[in-house]
Write a protein that holds these residues in place. Structure first.
Motif, mmCIF file in Angstrom:
data_model
loop_
_atom_site.group_PDB
_atom_site.id
_atom_site.type_symbol
_atom_site.label_atom_id
_atom_site.label_comp_id
_atom_site.label_asym_id
_atom_site.label_seq_id
_atom_site.Cartn_x
_atom_site.Cartn_y
_atom_site.Cartn_z
ATOM 1 N N CYS A 230 0.856 -1.184 0.000
ATOM 2 C CA CYS A 230 0.000 0.000 0.000
ATOM 3 C C CYS A 230 0.889 1.230 0.000
ATOM 4 N N HIS B 266 -0.131 4.082 3.159
ATOM 5 C CA HIS B 266 0.420 3.955 4.514
ATOM 6 C C HIS B 266 1.797 3.300 4.490
ATOM 7 N N CYS C 114 -4.769 0.224 0.189
ATOM 8 C CA CYS C 114 -5.572 -0.789 0.871
ATOM 9 C C CYS C 114 -6.966 -0.226 1.176
ATOM 10 N N CYS D 238 -7.212 2.818 3.661
ATOM 11 C CA CYS D 238 -6.669 4.028 3.049
ATOM 12 C C CYS D 238 -7.611 4.554 1.972
HETATM 13 ZN ZN LIG Z 1 -3.019 1.552 3.308
#
Ligand SMILES: [Zn+2]
Length: 57
Positions: free
Chosen positions: A12, A15, A41, A44
């Motif tokens: 991802c 993050h 993800c 997020c």
């Molecule tokens: Zn994420």
């Protein structure tokens, strides 16, 4: 800054960690070499209001 994501998880980019729910969000075309792909993800995507690349076309 080469992040080697584990094979079983998608990375991802939001993050900056591996995630099982990450999907392709963006493809940045480049003149030479492979394009840049960005994955996010589920949490997020929800936080940032991101739309998966596949849903946009
Ligand atoms: Zn994420």
């Amino acid at each position: 800054m080469t992040a080697s994501a584990p094979a079983l998880h998608t990375w991802c980019d939001w993050h900056a960690g591996p995630s099982e729910t990450a999907v392709l969000i963006d493809v940045i075309e480049q003149g030479s070499g492979p394009g840049i792909t960005r994955f996010a993800c589920a949490p997020c995507r929800e936080q940032r209001g991101l739309t998966p690349y596949a849903d946009r076309r």
